[in-house]
Write a protein that holds these residues in place. Structure first.
Motif, PDB file in Angstrom:
ATOM      1  N   SER A  67       0.704  -0.866  -0.328  1.00  0.00           N
ATOM      2  CA  SER A  67      -0.061  -0.259   0.207  1.00  0.00           C
ATOM      3  C   SER A  67       0.815   1.307  -0.200  1.00  0.00           C
ATOM      4  O   SER A  67       1.632   1.647   0.885  1.00  0.00           O
ATOM      5  N   VAL A  68       0.456   2.368  -0.827  1.00  0.00           N
ATOM      6  CA  VAL A  68       1.347   3.305  -0.717  1.00  0.00           C
ATOM      7  C   VAL A  68       0.419   4.546  -0.974  1.00  0.00           C
ATOM      8  O   VAL A  68      -0.499   4.234  -1.366  1.00  0.00           O
ATOM      9  N   VAL A  69       0.669   5.785  -0.758  1.00  0.00           N
ATOM     10  CA  VAL A  69      -0.068   7.300  -0.594  1.00  0.00           C
ATOM     11  C   VAL A  69       0.569   7.842  -1.558  1.00  0.00           C
ATOM     12  O   VAL A  69       1.918   8.210  -1.639  1.00  0.00           O
ATOM     13  N   ALA A  70      -0.339   7.856  -2.475  1.00  0.00           N
ATOM     14  CA  ALA A  70      -0.913   8.668  -3.359  1.00  0.00           C
ATOM     15  C   ALA A  70      -0.135  10.032  -3.339  1.00  0.00           C
ATOM     16  O   ALA A  70       1.025  11.041  -3.561  1.00  0.00           O
ATOM     17  N   MET A  87       4.741  -0.142 -14.398  1.00  0.00           N
ATOM     18  CA  MET A  87       4.463   1.550 -13.614  1.00  0.00           C
ATOM     19  C   MET A  87       2.708   1.627 -13.500  1.00  0.00           C
ATOM     20  O   MET A  87       2.454   1.156 -14.357  1.00  0.00           O
ATOM     21  N   LEU A  88       2.716   2.038 -12.014  1.00  0.00           N
ATOM     22  CA  LEU A  88       1.542   2.198 -11.983  1.00  0.00           C
ATOM     23  C   LEU A  88       1.057   3.999 -12.152  1.00  0.00           C
ATOM     24  O   LEU A  88       2.061   4.318 -11.208  1.00  0.00           O
ATOM     25  N   TRP A  89      -0.528   4.388 -12.644  1.00  0.00           N
ATOM     26  CA  TRP A  89      -0.752   5.762 -12.432  1.00  0.00           C
ATOM     27  C   TRP A  89      -1.865   5.597 -11.631  1.00  0.00           C
ATOM     28  O   TRP A  89      -2.324   5.165 -11.959  1.00  0.00           O
ATOM     29  N   VAL A  90      -1.751   6.976 -11.072  1.00  0.00           N
ATOM     30  CA  VAL A  90      -2.874   7.534 -10.123  1.00  0.00           C
ATOM     31  C   VAL A  90      -3.407   8.921 -10.114  1.00  0.00           C
ATOM     32  O   VAL A  90      -1.950   9.742 -10.235  1.00  0.00           O
ATOM     33  N   GLY A  91      -4.220   8.975 -10.379  1.00  0.00           N
ATOM     34  CA  GLY A  91      -5.198  10.476 -10.533  1.00  0.00           C
ATOM     35  C   GLY A  91      -5.564  10.425  -9.536  1.00  0.00           C
ATOM     36  O   GLY A  91      -6.468   9.873  -8.609  1.00  0.00           O
ATOM     37  N   SER A  92      -6.025  12.193  -8.931  1.00  0.00           N
ATOM     38  CA  SER A  92      -6.255  12.508  -7.809  1.00  0.00           C
ATOM     39  C   SER A  92      -7.819  13.309  -8.026  1.00  0.00           C
ATOM     40  O   SER A  92      -7.176  13.857  -9.330  1.00  0.00           O
ATOM     41  N   HIS A  93      -8.072  13.323  -7.034  1.00  0.00           N
ATOM     42  CA  HIS A  93      -9.735  14.686  -7.539  1.00  0.00           C
ATOM     43  C   HIS A  93      -8.936  16.271  -7.682  1.00  0.00           C
ATOM     44  O   HIS A  93      -9.573  17.058  -8.398  1.00  0.00           O
ATOM     45  N   GLY A  94      -7.622  16.907  -7.674  1.00  0.00           N
ATOM     46  CA  GLY A  94      -7.509  17.932  -6.870  1.00  0.00           C
ATOM     47  C   GLY A  94      -6.326  18.074  -8.420  1.00  0.00           C
ATOM     48  O   GLY A  94      -5.511  18.764  -8.437  1.00  0.00           O
ATOM     49  N   GLY A  95      -6.906  16.850  -9.616  1.00  0.00           N
ATOM     50  CA  GLY A  95      -5.769  17.075 -10.699  1.00  0.00           C
ATOM     51  C   GLY A  95      -4.206  16.870 -10.714  1.00  0.00           C
ATOM     52  O   GLY A  95      -3.054  17.006 -11.473  1.00  0.00           O
ATOM     53  N   HIS A  96      -3.824  16.272 -10.100  1.00  0.00           N
ATOM     54  CA  HIS A  96      -2.086  15.990  -9.808  1.00  0.00           C
ATOM     55  C   HIS A  96      -2.609  14.121  -9.803  1.00  0.00           C
ATOM     56  O   HIS A  96      -3.276  13.609  -9.580  1.00  0.00           O
ATOM     57  N   ALA A  97      -1.054  13.735 -10.905  1.00  0.00           N
ATOM     58  CA  ALA A  97      -0.761  12.500 -11.081  1.00  0.00           C
ATOM     59  C   ALA A  97       0.543  11.938 -10.316  1.00  0.00           C
ATOM     60  O   ALA A  97       1.488  12.995 -10.197  1.00  0.00           O
TER      61      ALA A  97
END
Length: 1115
Positions: A67-70, A87-97
């Motif tokens: 588990s990791v904190v994005a 690689m694993l890509w993660v996008g947030s509700h704040g527009g950050h990748a």
């Protein structure tokens, strides 16, 4: 994904609370999350959350691995496994990748995609990642650099709807497709609102209809196919329950496991391409990786990932200690406070400073002293700011400079330059603030012939271009040629020849021809394209290079001419079969038809017909060892080279094996132009030329009376004038006979037994030439020699001696005579004919010889018909794939609008930079331009100057370029990155050749161009325009700001027309009356008062400078 049916608790995460630019710790975050997470000062997690060590991954059973904190406290909106890298890509509700590498989820990159909107979808491509937000689609590199950003229009339908399924009464939550099946989950309408529907809708895409729904035991929010052995479905609820089931069978409650998210809800779910890894993102910004293998991989075949900080030890290049210019700073030295081994105490060492190298002799020779400070140009004998590092220096290296005096007064030239006449040295252009405008080319060229500028890359071939130009049949043939190929050397050479025809002593620029030359794959394969560094330092052997270029250009022109039908003007009256099938006019002029015979020792003979466009000299073997001075006529060596005989191993069909064979070459038909590569590539060939010149000198002096005498000179009054075509001198001087082995004429005769007789020809020996061609006798006259000037400092240069015929003198100077000239780039000077055949092998080495048949021009019709027709101005398709009609900025000319002689055309051209200029700052603070920037035309705009459509552009072409652009000059040109790329441009994109033909047609019919700075524009475009055919308004351009914040080429051209109309109005009598000077003076005074700045308009609705411009036109 639709979030309307999600838990209302998500409303607590307001956008302002989790700004992507300043991540902070959320108050709602579970404190237990921070037990094993290290945070930086900004509150961002630095390491992954490890799973308890007791967790054991069983093969085939999904279990949590990491588990990791994005992003702390910011919900994860989307997750995606990279399809090309691990690689694993993660996008947030704040527009950050954020991206994580490998199954250990090491942070790879993190960057902002959108400042306010959430990331809704991520898709990986080969060269970057696509991010979809509410209002835009952004394509970025994996490191975070933006490749393109496309703004989405809500009213624009990008996709076309092919079929619709009425799935749920509420809203759709998620769907996935595998093979012919489509599965979807969503929300249904209930009395109390929306509720999660536990029936999955499944559709068969082959029949476009629904099949039996699938009931599951969890509230499905996400689903994905996991096809391994079967088409399994993974159904995930927001609370973390996961169930596997078959889409065509019943769900088993035993196949349910639970994901323990840090936050209360799961927000995203994805499956890797290898089906070995599952990724879950929750509302607290954490990502959980589940796998069914202890060492999972995300893709079956992933490429290697490029890291930002590679290992320095592994990437260090090997160091070669034998290099004099090896920078010692390349050696990695650790930072230490201890005493180094080389730090010897003063008692055991003595200072031994390195002796300073002497100042370059060229610097001392050209130095000018101001007070006690000396100034000199950089001779470029060494790399800038670098001194050779020699471990062993010999005093003798410095003693060689002791003969050079320290005072610049009375100092003699360097020894290697003393023997080279100044007109043969490499010429350079001295650039100033005005560029080339104040450079005195007339100092180097007092004739009316045009030179060629040498600062363009690969301009070493300038001398050969001049040789081809002064071959009258070749010049006419090339100028009559025109084809549809974008990069045709014959077309570009014809355009360049047209410029040389129109020039009256001004130098021309062959940048368009050299640009097409660089695109030919064969030129690159033959090593004919030099890098800028190699050309500046002279690393290449110019003699070999120009000989390979000579063979290449003849072959290329021959191929280009074969593709088109021979022009009617070239079907000569004296030749019924001027051009055979598959041949070309170039082949008729240069090709020599031969029979290659291979005779085996068994008596079997094989004959094969072939042809060649040029010959290479083959020197007698062992001749350099003969110190007795054996005499070889040039004709003997030439015959040996043409009728070559050699022993070699070859396949014999009769013996059925490789056998020693005698290969001979017999001539069937001689060419009209005999081209010879000298191949003086070593001291062996140079010694042969030197020895034969000495023998010929002794024989010539005896022939003209008396033994060799250094003081013996023949009077110039006894010579015969150069009135005859051969220009024979009865009594040449001693100096003119030195270093001469090459004859001015040779005689060739075809024998009956397929043999060839070759001998040197002189009028004294053979008498006046007779028309004996029906008997197989031909006389060839020397027309050009290309020589290599040796210079160890710059690598030398190439010059040409050319015998210019009567037609050229008649056309340029109005006189009828023949004369030899030296062509050294833009230096052109008449020379004596003996100078063209004198080769001092210490500095002047022959490279190429051109002999032409006597009276060659009388055999051909040399009329030139302009091949450019009015159809080039009609409408044409754009090269840009995305160009739409709404982007069209011009209206092409109709047939009834074709311009006539004297019509006005407003013109504006914009340019981009291909190579930045090279300049150096002198010690007195002034800047000296070493090499100017290389410009390329990027946009051409032509505006109608009369008629009902006056002011409307009929040409607005953006020029496609395949070369790398280093500066688009957007502030001045309005050209933006992508405008010249056919893949993404929305402009009317054409080729440079297409636009060039339009301008050439307008120039040829005699229109009058109006614009600013047209002289420089036409020079870069490679067009020669007479002064009366253009009106330049450059002196008005700095004083009137006609542009807004962005540059508009159409507005520039239109304004130039308006200014010219105003000028004509003020000077009605064709002169410049007092009223014009008064208005011009008023403009200058007003400009100075306003500091040349346009004031802001009174009303914001009016154009920024409409008031100022209208007042100027009203003056």
């Amino acid at each position: 994904m639709n979030f309307e049916g999600l838990d209302p608790g998500l409303a607590e995460y307001a956008p302002a609370m989790h700004s992507a630019l300043d991540p902070v710790l959320d108050a709602h975050l579970n404190p237990s999350l921070l037990q094993n997470v290290e945070l930086d000062p900004e509150g961002v997690a630095l390491e992954a959350l490890p799973v308890q060590e007791s967790v054991h991954i069983m093969e085939g059973v999904y279990s949590e691995l990491h588990s990791v904190v994005a992003e702390v406290g910011v919900p994860v909106s989307v997750s995606h496994f990279d399809l090309h890298e691990e690689m694993l890509w993660v996008g947030s509700h704040g527009g950050h990748a954020t991206s994580f590498f490998g199954p250990t989820l090491e942070r790879y990159s993190s960057f902002q995609v959108n400042g306010s909107d959430d990331i809704r979808q991520i898709q990986s491509l080969e060269n970057g990642i696509l991010f979809l937000t509410k209002n835009n689609l952004k394509y970025m590199a994996r490191g975070g650099l933006i490749i393109f950003d496309y703004l989405l229009d809500e009213s624009e339908d990008i996709f076309k709807v092919e079929h619709e399924f009425d799935a749920f009464s509420g809203s759709l939550s998620d769907f996935d497709v595998h093979g012919n099946l489509l599965a979807a989950c969503g929300f249904s309408s209930r009395l109390t609102g929306l509720a999660c529907d536990r029936f999955l809708k499944v559709y068969d895409l082959r029949m476009m209809r629904a099949i039996t729904p699938l009931q599951v035991h969890v509230d499905p929010a996400f689903l994905r196919f996991i096809p391994t052995y079967t088409s399994r479905l993974a159904i995930i609820s927001q609370s973390g329950q996961c169930q596997f089931c078959e889409p065509t069978g019943l769900a088993n409650p035993a196949d349910i496991f639970h994901v323990n998210p840090v936050g209360p809800l799961l927000m995203t779910f994805d499956v890797s391409a290898s089906k070995q890894a599952l990724a879950f993102g929750d509302s607290e910004g954490c990502v959980h990786l589940w796998t069914d293998s202890p060492e999972p991989s995300f893709n079956p075949y992933s490429r290697e990932t490029e890291f930002a900080l590679p290992c320095l030890v592994d990437s260090l290049p090997p160091l070669d200690w034998s290099q004099d210019l090896l920078p010692l700073s390349l050696i990695p030295v650790p930072l230490t406070t201890d005493t180094l081994l080389s730090d010897w105490p003063a008692a055991n060492s003595a200072p031994a400073p390195r002796r300073a190298p002497p100042v370059d002799a060229e610097i001392l020779r050209t130095m000018k002293k101001v007070g006690f400070i000396g100034y000199a140009p950089n001779p470029r004998t060494r790399l800038r700011n670098q001194i050779p590092y020699r471990l062993k220096e010999l005093d003798s290296e410095f003693d060689s400079f002791s003969q050079v005096t320290e005072s610049p007064i009375g100092r003699e030239e360097e020894p290697h330059l003393h023997m080279v006449s100044k007109k043969y040295r490499k010429v350079t252009i001295k650039y100033s603030k005005l560029g080339l405008e104040d450079f005195d080319f007339k100092h180097y060229n007092k004739t009316l012939f045009a030179g060629l500028e040498p600062h363009i890359p690969n301009a070493y071939c300038n001398c050969m271009i001049q040789v081809l130009y002064f071959l009258e049949p070749v010049r006419c043939l090339i100028q009559n040629h025109l084809c549809q190929k974008e990069f045709c050397l014959a077309c570009e050479l014809g355009f360049l020849f047209h410029m040389l025809d129109l020039s009256r002593g001004d130098p021309c620029q062959g940048s368009n021809f050299l640009r097409a030359f660089r695109t030919i794959p064969e030129a690159s394969a033959l090593g004919l394209i030099l890098a800028d560094s190699d050309e500046a330092s002279g690393k290449g052997n110019l003699a070999r290079l120009i000989q390979r270029w000579n063979r290449f250009i003849l072959t290329q022109l021959h191929q280009d001419m074969q593709e088109l039908e021979v022009p009617q003007a070239y079907r000569g009256a004296g030749s019924s079969s001027f051009c055979s099938s598959g041949d070309s006019v170039i082949g008729q002029l240069f090709s020599c038809e031969m029979e290659n015979c291979s005779l085996c020792r068994c008596g079997s003979e094989t004959v094969r017909a072939s042809s060649t466009l040029l010959f290479t000299l083959s020197y007698p073997e062992g001749s350099n060892c003969d110190k007795t001075g054996k005499n070889y006529d040039f004709a003997q060596v030439l015959k040996r080279s043409i009728c070559l005989e050699q022993n070699t191993q070859a396949w014999c069909d009769n013996c059925e094996k490789y056998q020693p064979t005698i290969q001979t070459r017999n001539i069937r038909h001689l060419p009209d132009i005999l081209v010879i590569n000298c191949e003086v590539n070593s001291s062996k060939e140079a010694d042969f030329w030197r020895m034969q010149a000495e023998v010929a000198f002794k024989m010539a002096v005896k022939k003209h009376g008396g033994e060799i005498s250094k003081n013996k000179e023949f009077s110039l009054a006894d010579r015969k004038e150069l009135g005859s075509p051969e220009g024979v001198l009865l009594c040449p001087s001693i100096e003119e006979l030195k270093n001469v082995w090459l004859p001015f004429s040779i005689r060739m005769k075809m024998t009956k037994n397929k043999g060839l007789d070759v001998c040197n020809w002189t009028e004294v020996q053979w008498g006046p030439a007779r028309a004996e061609e029906e008997h197989g006798v031909y006389v060839y006259d020397l027309m050009a020699t290309v020589v290599h000037i040796l210079d160890s400092r710059t690598g030398g240069s190439l010059v040409a001696h050319i015998k210019v015929g009567e037609t050229y003198h008649q056309r340029k100077e109005g006189v009828t005579h023949q004369q030899w000239y030296l062509f050294n780039d833009f230096l052109i000077e008449p020379i004596d004919k003996y100078e063209a055949v004198q080769f001092d092998m210490n500095w002047k080495v022959p490279a190429i010889l051109y002999y032409i048949k006597r009276n060659l021009n009388s055999r051909y019709n040399l009329n030139i018909k302009n091949p450019i027709e009015a159809s080039v101005l009609l409408a044409e398709a754009s090269l840009a794939r995305k160009q739409r009609k709404t982007h069209t900025t011009f209206i092409p000319l109709m047939l009834n609008e074709m311009p006539q002689v004297g019509d006005l055309v407003g013109l504006d051209a914009e340019f981009v930079t291909l190579n930045e200029e090279e300049a150096e700052l002198r010690s007195d603070g002034t800047k000296s331009t070493i090499k100017p920037s290389q410009m390329s035309v990027a946009r051409i705009t032509c505006v109608r100057g009369q008629g009902p459509n006056e002011g409307i552009p009929f040409i607005d072409d953006y020029i496609s370029t395949q070369e790398q652009v280093v500066d688009y000059l957007t502030q001045y040109s309005g050209i933006k990155p992508g405008d010249l790329d056919a893949k993404i441009s929305s402009k009317h994109l054409t080729t440079l050749k297409s636009t060039y033909l339009k301008l050439r047609f307008l120039i040829d019919i005699g229109v009058k161009f109006v614009g600013h700075g047209l002289q420089k524009d036409f020079r870069v475009i490679n067009l020669m325009v007479r002064i009366g055919d253009k009106v330049s308004l450059s002196y008005l351009r700095p004083n009137l700001k006609i542009q807004g914040e962005t540059h508009d080429s159409i507005e520039d051209a239109r304004t130039a027309l308006q200014l010219y109309r105003k000028y004509l109005e003020l000077s009605k009598n064709g002169t410049e009356p007092e009223s014009f000077h008064k208005v011009l003076k008023g403009l200058y005074e007003k400009g100075r008062k306003m500091d040349w700045k346009v004031p802001e308009p009174e009303s914001q609705t009016s154009p920024k400078n409409a008031a100022v411009f209208s007042s100027v036109l009203a003056l």
